[in-house]
Design a protein around this motif. Structure first.
Motif, short mmCIF file in Angstrom:
data_model
loop_
_atom_site.label_atom_id
_atom_site.label_comp_id
_atom_site.label_asym_id
_atom_site.label_seq_id
_atom_site.Cartn_x
_atom_site.Cartn_y
_atom_site.Cartn_z
N ALA A 84 21.00 -39.26 -1.40
CA ALA A 84 20.86 -38.06 -0.59
C ALA A 84 22.11 -37.83 0.26
CB ALA A 84 19.62 -38.16 0.29
N ALA A 88 24.88 -34.50 -0.48
CA ALA A 88 24.80 -33.48 0.55
C ALA A 88 25.88 -32.40 0.45
CB ALA A 88 24.84 -34.14 1.94
N VAL A 91 24.93 -29.28 -1.66
CA VAL A 91 23.76 -28.47 -1.31
C VAL A 91 24.16 -27.34 -0.38
CG1 VAL A 91 21.46 -28.49 -0.30
CG2 VAL A 91 22.26 -30.48 -1.60
N THR A 95 20.82 -23.73 -3.11
CA THR A 95 20.67 -24.87 -4.02
C THR A 95 19.21 -25.30 -4.12
OG1 THR A 95 22.86 -25.67 -3.40
CG2 THR A 95 21.40 -27.23 -4.48
N ARG A 113 15.55 -33.86 5.01
CA ARG A 113 17.01 -33.85 4.97
C ARG A 113 17.58 -32.46 4.62
NH1 ARG A 113 21.47 -37.72 4.23
NH2 ARG A 113 23.28 -36.36 4.41
N PHE A 114 16.98 -31.81 3.62
CA PHE A 114 17.57 -30.58 3.10
C PHE A 114 16.71 -29.33 3.32
CE2 PHE A 114 19.19 -34.05 0.35
CZ PHE A 114 20.54 -33.94 0.67
N ALA A 118 14.14 -26.18 -0.21
CA ALA A 118 15.15 -26.56 -1.21
C ALA A 118 14.60 -27.47 -2.29
CB ALA A 118 16.33 -27.24 -0.53
#
Length: 310
Positions: A84, A88, A91, A95, A113-114, A118
């Motif tokens: 991850a 990064a 992204v 994405t 995290r994203f 996503a």
């Protein structure tokens, strides 16, 4: 679409190779050692009547930049945090990330995290491994990748899901409509924990286990426990799918082994916490007794402590 495949191992490498062979714009994010091997030999796939070699487009974490539409994340759960971090830079606001891990916990960590928007749900159905040369060997017929939104079910798949499925199907990867991807992930979880528990506890292939008195009964008992957890969580396994899993784990003479068994036999770390630890924690929270799955978890944890100390 511009596609980034994180990892070029047995599953991610296989799906990425098929997409690249079909003309999709595919880049593989790999570690320096894997990059060197693939640069020297190419990405080689064989088994089940197919054999081909690609010259893959490769990047490492220090050279990765953004602009990817789709990220196929196919790594062991033990490498999820590092992967991850590495992906990064790829992204952006548009994405989409499709993780191909077993279990469910990765959805929460990737969403944190994203952003939950996503991350799609994904289920990989493929039996592949890396041979001693690092080439991909396909050992059984399935090559399917299920994709779907993890939010409330809608009457039709979203535009991005339709686009991803079209790319997959165009590459010869079966990607049908899925009514509930979260349910499909739970049902795959039931399958893989049943198969891994039986083979890892008994230290043998499916056929070797079933050749011993009580082997077939063990497989059915483990499946009953795993299916009970899924049902209690709100995702009962359909009878046809449960029967197919039972047939797989009780097949006489079958050489089938899951990757977790092969990691155990090879003295490598396993995905015990992501696949087993999380499941038995949910079982306890739902008051579902799972003594055989708890036994398998303890067995794998002992192994895990041993290999991580070495």
């Amino acid at each position: 679409m511009r596609i980034l495949t994180v990892g070029a191992g047995a599953a991610g490498g296989y799906f990425g190779a098929l997409l690249a062979r079909a003309g999709q714009d595919v880049t593989f994010l790999v570690r320096p050692g894997r990059a060197a091997a693939l640069s020297a030999r190419g990405l080689r796939v064989s088994g089940q009547g197919e054999e081909f070699v690609l010259e893959p487009r490769l990047v490492t974490a220090d050279t990765l930049s953004g602009g990817y539409d789709l990220v196929l994340l196919s790594v062991k759960s033990t490498a999820l945090a590092a992967a991850a971090h590495d992906l990064a830079p790829a992204v952006g606001p548009g994405t989409t990330i499709v993780p191909l891990l077993n279990g469910m916990a990765h959805l929460d960590s990737l969403g944190a995290r994203f952003g939950e928007r996503a991350v799609l749900g994904g289920v990989a159905k493929v039996v592949t491994t890396l041979d001693d040369d690092g080439d991909i060997l396909r050992m059984a017929p399935p090559r399917a990748l299920l994709v779907g939104e993890t939010g409330p079910a809608s009457e039709a798949p979203s535009a991005r899901v339709r686009e991803i499925r079209a790319a997959l199907n165009g590459a010869g990867i079966t990607s049908p409509d899925v009514e509930d991807i979260v349910a499909a992930m739970w049902h795959k979880w039931v399958f893989i924990t049943t198969l891994a528990a039986v083979t890892c506890l008994m230290r043998g292939s499916v056929g070797e286990v079933n050749a011993a008195p009580g082997g077939e009964e063990l497989g059915r008992a483990v499946l009953a426990e795993a299916a009970a957890v899924s049902a209690a969580a709100g995702y009962p396994v359909p009878e046809a799918e449960r029967a197919a899993t039972a047939a797989t784990v009780t097949a006489a003479g079958s050489p089938l082994t899951p990757s977790m068994y092969r990691d155990l036999q090879g003295g490598r770390p396993t995905e015990v916490e992501h696949v087993f630890g999380d499941l038995i924690a949910r079982a306890r929270a739902l008051s579902v007794p799972v003594p055989l799955l708890e036994l398998a978890t303890t067995h794998l944890r002992v192994h895990q402590r041993r290999v991580t100390k070495e």
